[in-house]
Design a protein around this motif. Sequence first.
Motif, short mmCIF file in Angstrom:
data_model
loop_
_atom_site.label_atom_id
_atom_site.label_comp_id
_atom_site.label_asym_id
_atom_site.label_seq_id
_atom_site.Cartn_x
_atom_site.Cartn_y
_atom_site.Cartn_z
N MET A 158 0.85 -1.24 -0.03
CA MET A 158 0.04 -0.06 0.19
C MET A 158 0.86 1.23 -0.02
N GLY A 159 2.01 1.07 0.76
CA GLY A 159 3.07 2.24 0.39
C GLY A 159 3.51 2.47 -1.00
N LEU A 160 3.87 1.33 -1.66
CA LEU A 160 4.46 1.55 -3.01
C LEU A 160 3.39 1.78 -3.97
N TYR A 161 2.17 1.43 -3.93
CA TYR A 161 1.39 1.24 -5.05
C TYR A 161 0.81 2.37 -5.70
N PRO A 162 0.72 3.39 -4.59
CA PRO A 162 0.26 4.91 -5.34
C PRO A 162 1.28 5.80 -5.93
N ALA B 9 -5.07 11.53 11.46
CA ALA B 9 -3.89 11.54 11.06
C ALA B 9 -3.75 11.93 9.71
N THR B 10 -4.57 11.43 8.65
CA THR B 10 -4.63 11.89 7.25
C THR B 10 -5.06 13.20 7.01
N ILE B 11 -6.10 13.49 7.60
CA ILE B 11 -6.45 14.73 7.45
C ILE B 11 -5.57 15.89 8.26
N GLY B 12 -4.89 15.64 9.09
CA GLY B 12 -4.07 16.46 9.63
C GLY B 12 -2.78 16.65 8.68
N ILE B 13 -2.20 15.52 8.20
CA ILE B 13 -1.20 15.82 7.12
C ILE B 13 -1.61 16.65 6.03
N LEU B 14 -2.77 16.19 5.62
CA LEU B 14 -3.28 16.93 4.62
C LEU B 14 -3.57 18.61 4.82
N ILE B 15 -3.99 18.87 5.86
CA ILE B 15 -4.05 20.23 6.19
C ILE B 15 -2.65 21.03 6.25
N SER B 194 -13.33 8.87 -6.62
CA SER B 194 -12.57 8.43 -7.73
C SER B 194 -11.88 10.03 -8.08
N PHE B 195 -12.38 10.92 -7.69
CA PHE B 195 -11.89 12.24 -7.79
C PHE B 195 -10.36 12.09 -7.15
N LEU B 196 -10.31 11.82 -5.95
CA LEU B 196 -9.13 11.75 -5.48
C LEU B 196 -8.13 10.68 -6.04
N GLY B 197 -8.45 9.84 -6.64
CA GLY B 197 -7.69 8.83 -7.32
C GLY B 197 -7.03 9.71 -8.77
N THR B 256 -0.87 10.35 1.21
CA THR B 256 -2.32 10.71 1.89
C THR B 256 -3.40 10.74 1.17
N LEU B 257 -3.51 11.43 -0.13
CA LEU B 257 -4.26 11.31 -0.81
C LEU B 257 -5.23 10.01 -1.10
N TYR B 258 -4.07 9.07 -1.03
CA TYR B 258 -4.54 7.54 -1.50
C TYR B 258 -5.27 7.01 -0.15
N GLU B 259 -4.58 7.16 0.89
CA GLU B 259 -5.10 7.12 2.13
C GLU B 259 -6.47 7.51 2.35
N LEU B 260 -6.90 8.73 1.86
CA LEU B 260 -8.07 9.48 2.15
C LEU B 260 -9.12 8.86 1.25
N SER B 261 -8.45 8.50 0.01
CA SER B 261 -9.57 7.83 -1.04
C SER B 261 -9.93 6.44 -0.27
#
Lengths: 341, 271
Positions: A158-162, B9-15, B194-197, B256-261
């Motif tokens: 998951m770290g590599l894929y994106p 955590a994801t939103i924090g990094i994004l901000i 899919s917008f995030l993707g 970060t965007l990937y995690e968010l999506s």
Amino acid sequence: MKGLELGSFKFLAHVIGRLLFFLLTVWVGLTATFVVSRASPIDPSVILVSRLLAMGSYLRPEEILAMKQQILELYGLDKPVYMQYLSFIRGVLSGNLGPSFAFFPTPTINLIRNSISWTVLLLGFSTVLSWIVGNVIGVLAAVFSRSRISKALEWIAMGLYPVPYVIIAILLFLFFSLTIPMYRGVGGGGMVMPSLSVSYIIEVLTRLSVPALSIVLVSLSSWFLSMKALALSVKGEDFVSYAIIRGLGRKVVTKYVMRNSLLPQITSLALSLGYIFNGALVTEYIFAYPGLGRLLYQAITNADYNLMLGILSYSIIGVALAAFVLDLVYPLIDPRIRYGG
Amino acid sequence: MKASKALKATIGILIVLLTFAFILPHFAPYDPRRWATVPRDQPPLVTYPFGTTTVGQDLFWLSSYALRNSITLGVLTAFVSISIAFLLGAIAGFTRSSILRHTVTLFIDSFCLIPGLPVLIVLAYSWRRYLSPVLIALILSIFGWAWPSRQVRSLMLSLRERPFTYTALLSGFGMIRMFFYEYLPYIIKWLAVSFLGLLNWAIGMETTIAVFGLSSLEEATIGSIIYWAMQYQAVLRGIWWWLVIPILILMLLIITLYELSKIAGELIGAR
């Protein structure tokens, strides 16, 4: 017997359907290429003239005339647009794309032919390797989904894929050029003459290894993730639970899950070939691997518009052809297509 | 609990990233794109937290500009692509005319298969004098729509087979009303994911064509910083930060965007 006849009819229908898709893809791709070349604000004949002026002195007048004539034939600039379109398509199909501007008067097709085998080698090797390994690990990770290794692998994937190919390639290039002092020399070598010697094979393998590794790392993680997700959903189905209750071993269960989750993976392999090809172009350029990616970069730096369009056209045909061949293999793996439901 | 922690955590990094990209550039003491405003080749230390480049740019301010441009470019690409994807995917999944449906489906599939990068490279090459983040976004959209369109189509097809569709139709609910009141709210949520993707794809693709020297090289983007760092052989000359810092920022943004999506996708799936 009736079932078999129905089956062969279905197989034929499948082949014809896929053939139509192949032709349509090539057509859409070549049309897009044509539109791209027409919609550009630059005029190829102006580029041609400026290149001729730059190299000027050692070109004979008749060579200039011949080249102009060829350009006029190829682009048919004085004819109406639909005639230009037809002659472009004819040019691509007959392999007559005119001379390369930068390596004049070598025909574009010869340059492409020299590079394409390297690209096919790189792509074939890394795609097959990452697809097989990714799927096998994916199924195993789903069957043993509680093990720590399975979870750790998922985190890495998951770290590599994106991460885009280009970043992985640059990072690997940095890593190898900083840790192995010899590597810089290996990557940037000139052309090697093909021969059947051990040193040639070693040379090819050395060149292949690192670019292939960068493709494998990215696509392996993507196959792993999608296979694991697929296999987990198959594992939840009744027939697998029943197999486990019947007391079948892990090996048999793995085989059940594997066979049933492979089909969507083949479909997505066929469709993602274009995407993998993009990655190959990037890694070839970064690692100075003598394939189409580097040729494309040379074409860009030399303002060789003809060569660019040639690489573009044959990339589309090549990828569509590969997907078509893969689609023909599909019925061999999915018995439902052969015997009709 | 665990999921909400990851979300925080994801939103924090994004901000943090968004602040860096969109608020910080207003406080830049000088135009970070200009050469020779700061001493050359300074390593990352207190005065220049991200170091400086060989042409005398402060990498801290430069990357904040670049991140802003890259994100803007990505958002624009994603927006245009999603619009095309929705239009064609909806036609392919919704129309009753079988000829239209098959034609559009084949068209979508062939755009998925065609290798986009060489086309984008040729296109960017022929328009290179006019390249701006907006033009690059439009060029990227030519291929961005294909995969999401395929997914919109299969989403539509599966919605049409659900029992609630039949119940509604048999009760006299029109197909058009069905589309706007039942399908659209569901699809819009799905499009957000899919917008995030696509945003990720566009930022990565801009970097890719920039490495080939075909992005707007005067305007700072993450890709163009990487391009110039490679052109000046930054790492081999020991100026590793010029290349490593934009790569780290890019990877942080993309992961970060990937995690968010992924989190957003799970939220939709749970519904």
